[in-house]
Design a protein around this motif. Structure first.
Motif, PDB file in Angstrom:
ATOM      1  N   VAL A 270      38.738  67.564  74.424  1.00  0.00           N
ATOM      2  CA  VAL A 270      39.166  66.324  73.783  1.00  0.00           C
ATOM      3  C   VAL A 270      38.914  65.151  74.731  1.00  0.00           C
ATOM      4  O   VAL A 270      39.299  65.191  75.907  1.00  0.00           O
ATOM      5  CB  VAL A 270      40.668  66.399  73.429  1.00  0.00           C
ATOM      6  CG1 VAL A 270      41.173  65.057  72.914  1.00  0.00           C
ATOM      7  CG2 VAL A 270      40.915  67.505  72.413  1.00  0.00           C
ATOM      8  N   THR A 271      38.267  64.110  74.210  1.00  0.00           N
ATOM      9  CA  THR A 271      38.055  62.879  74.964  1.00  0.00           C
ATOM     10  C   THR A 271      38.847  61.776  74.286  1.00  0.00           C
ATOM     11  O   THR A 271      38.799  61.618  73.063  1.00  0.00           O
ATOM     12  CB  THR A 271      36.561  62.514  75.026  1.00  0.00           C
ATOM     13  OG1 THR A 271      35.863  63.580  75.677  1.00  0.00           O
ATOM     14  CG2 THR A 271      36.331  61.232  75.793  1.00  0.00           C
ATOM     15  N   VAL A 272      39.597  61.017  75.085  1.00  0.00           N
ATOM     16  CA  VAL A 272      40.462  59.955  74.563  1.00  0.00           C
ATOM     17  C   VAL A 272      40.065  58.623  75.178  1.00  0.00           C
ATOM     18  O   VAL A 272      39.346  58.568  76.176  1.00  0.00           O
ATOM     19  CB  VAL A 272      41.944  60.259  74.860  1.00  0.00           C
ATOM     20  CG1 VAL A 272      42.397  61.529  74.145  1.00  0.00           C
ATOM     21  CG2 VAL A 272      42.199  60.373  76.353  1.00  0.00           C
ATOM     22  N   ALA A 273      40.569  57.559  74.584  1.00  0.00           N
ATOM     23  CA  ALA A 273      40.331  56.222  75.127  1.00  0.00           C
ATOM     24  C   ALA A 273      41.233  55.993  76.321  1.00  0.00           C
ATOM     25  O   ALA A 273      42.438  56.236  76.264  1.00  0.00           O
ATOM     26  CB  ALA A 273      40.589  55.166  74.061  1.00  0.00           C
ATOM     27  N   ALA A 274      40.643  55.532  77.415  1.00  0.00           N
ATOM     28  CA  ALA A 274      41.411  55.116  78.578  1.00  0.00           C
ATOM     29  C   ALA A 274      41.665  53.615  78.515  1.00  0.00           C
ATOM     30  O   ALA A 274      42.546  53.096  79.179  1.00  0.00           O
ATOM     31  CB  ALA A 274      40.669  55.471  79.864  1.00  0.00           C
ATOM     32  N   GLY A 275      40.906  52.932  77.678  1.00  0.00           N
ATOM     33  CA  GLY A 275      41.057  51.498  77.489  1.00  0.00           C
ATOM     34  C   GLY A 275      39.906  50.976  76.655  1.00  0.00           C
ATOM     35  O   GLY A 275      38.869  51.629  76.526  1.00  0.00           O
ATOM     36  N   ALA A 276      40.114  49.810  76.078  1.00  0.00           N
ATOM     37  CA  ALA A 276      39.062  49.191  75.272  1.00  0.00           C
ATOM     38  C   ALA A 276      39.375  47.708  75.105  1.00  0.00           C
ATOM     39  O   ALA A 276      40.538  47.301  75.160  1.00  0.00           O
ATOM     40  CB  ALA A 276      38.964  49.855  73.902  1.00  0.00           C
ATOM     41  N   ASP A 277      38.338  46.936  74.927  1.00  0.00           N
ATOM     42  CA  ASP A 277      38.525  45.525  74.605  1.00  0.00           C
ATOM     43  C   ASP A 277      37.432  45.095  73.640  1.00  0.00           C
ATOM     44  O   ASP A 277      36.412  45.766  73.490  1.00  0.00           O
ATOM     45  CB  ASP A 277      38.544  44.651  75.860  1.00  0.00           C
ATOM     46  CG  ASP A 277      37.287  44.796  76.685  1.00  0.00           C
ATOM     47  OD1 ASP A 277      36.335  44.034  76.428  1.00  0.00           O
ATOM     48  OD2 ASP A 277      37.253  45.659  77.570  1.00  0.00           O
ATOM     49  N   ILE A 278      37.690  43.988  72.970  1.00  0.00           N
ATOM     50  CA  ILE A 278      36.754  43.514  71.950  1.00  0.00           C
ATOM     51  C   ILE A 278      36.623  41.995  72.045  1.00  0.00           C
ATOM     52  O   ILE A 278      37.569  41.305  72.418  1.00  0.00           O
ATOM     53  CB  ILE A 278      37.234  43.947  70.538  1.00  0.00           C
ATOM     54  CG1 ILE A 278      36.135  43.766  69.495  1.00  0.00           C
ATOM     55  CG2 ILE A 278      38.521  43.231  70.150  1.00  0.00           C
ATOM     56  CD1 ILE A 278      36.411  44.473  68.173  1.00  0.00           C
ATOM     57  N   VAL A 279      35.437  41.526  71.732  1.00  0.00           N
ATOM     58  CA  VAL A 279      35.182  40.092  71.620  1.00  0.00           C
ATOM     59  C   VAL A 279      34.749  39.852  70.182  1.00  0.00           C
ATOM     60  O   VAL A 279      33.777  40.451  69.707  1.00  0.00           O
ATOM     61  CB  VAL A 279      34.072  39.642  72.600  1.00  0.00           C
ATOM     62  CG1 VAL A 279      33.761  38.162  72.407  1.00  0.00           C
ATOM     63  CG2 VAL A 279      34.470  39.930  74.026  1.00  0.00           C
ATOM     64  N   PHE A 280      35.493  38.983  69.478  1.00  0.00           N
ATOM     65  CA  PHE A 280      35.154  38.636  68.102  1.00  0.00           C
ATOM     66  C   PHE A 280      34.216  37.434  68.136  1.00  0.00           C
ATOM     67  O   PHE A 280      34.537  36.405  68.727  1.00  0.00           O
ATOM     68  CB  PHE A 280      36.415  38.300  67.302  1.00  0.00           C
ATOM     69  CG  PHE A 280      37.380  39.447  67.228  1.00  0.00           C
ATOM     70  CD1 PHE A 280      37.117  40.540  66.417  1.00  0.00           C
ATOM     71  CD2 PHE A 280      38.551  39.440  67.962  1.00  0.00           C
ATOM     72  CE1 PHE A 280      38.002  41.608  66.342  1.00  0.00           C
ATOM     73  CE2 PHE A 280      39.441  40.488  67.898  1.00  0.00           C
ATOM     74  CZ  PHE A 280      39.168  41.576  67.087  1.00  0.00           C
ATOM     75  N   LEU A 281      33.053  37.578  67.506  1.00  0.00           N
ATOM     76  CA  LEU A 281      32.034  36.531  67.555  1.00  0.00           C
ATOM     77  C   LEU A 281      31.873  35.773  66.246  1.00  0.00           C
ATOM     78  O   LEU A 281      31.414  34.633  66.250  1.00  0.00           O
ATOM     79  CB  LEU A 281      30.699  37.141  67.978  1.00  0.00           C
ATOM     80  CG  LEU A 281      30.736  37.795  69.363  1.00  0.00           C
ATOM     81  CD1 LEU A 281      29.503  38.642  69.590  1.00  0.00           C
ATOM     82  CD2 LEU A 281      30.884  36.731  70.432  1.00  0.00           C
TER      83      LEU A 281
END
Length: 143
Positions: free
Chosen positions: A72-83
């Motif tokens: 199993v691979t999980v998210a350690a973090g994420a970010d997003i830029v809305f354009l």
């Protein structure tokens, strides 16, 4: 959840993505494409697509791309830029690609586009592969 390639057990059990009407279009090691049509119940108070749902689409593509083995691979973090904002009836597509995989840590970029191919968001996810084995598909169904 609908699909063109066969769904893996992880996605067969993903009720959130199914509820949002996501469609898996590509599922390959380190790469995934998922699309979603914007419905009325996905709009915020300004009649544009709620940013959290754009994030959810990108996150689903990221999850598929980084879960390529038996662990199993999980998210350690994420970010997003809305354009750019999107509206009712548009189809959004998230294309996730592995950028780097070092040991158990991974880095993935996801580009979200509209039906015309215009980029509406860029997402970067950081993954961590656990030592847990992915669950086998269920052989029973619940009614």
């Amino acid at each position: 959840m609908t699909l063109d390639p066969p769904l893996r057990p992880m996605m067969q059990r993903d009720k959130a993505s199914a509820m949002l009407g996501m469609r898996v279009e590509r599922d390959e090691p380190g790469e995934a494409v998922v699309s979603m049509r914007v419905r009325e119940d996905m709009l915020n108070g300004f009649a544009i697509t709620h940013g959290g749902l754009v994030f959810a689409l990108a996150d689903t593509a990221f999850a598929i791309a980084c879960n390529e083995g038996d662990e199993v691979t999980v998210a350690a973090g994420a970010d997003i830029v809305f354009l750019a904002s999107t509206r009712l009836g548009q189809t959004l597509t998230a294309h996730a690609r592995r950028r780097a995989l070092v040991g158990r840590a991974g880095l993935y970029d996801v580009t979200v586009t509209d039906e015309a191919g215009a980029v509406v968001a860029e997402f970067r996810g950081r993954s961590l592969t656990t030592r847990r084995q992915a669950a086998a598909p269920s052989t029973t169904t619940q009614e």
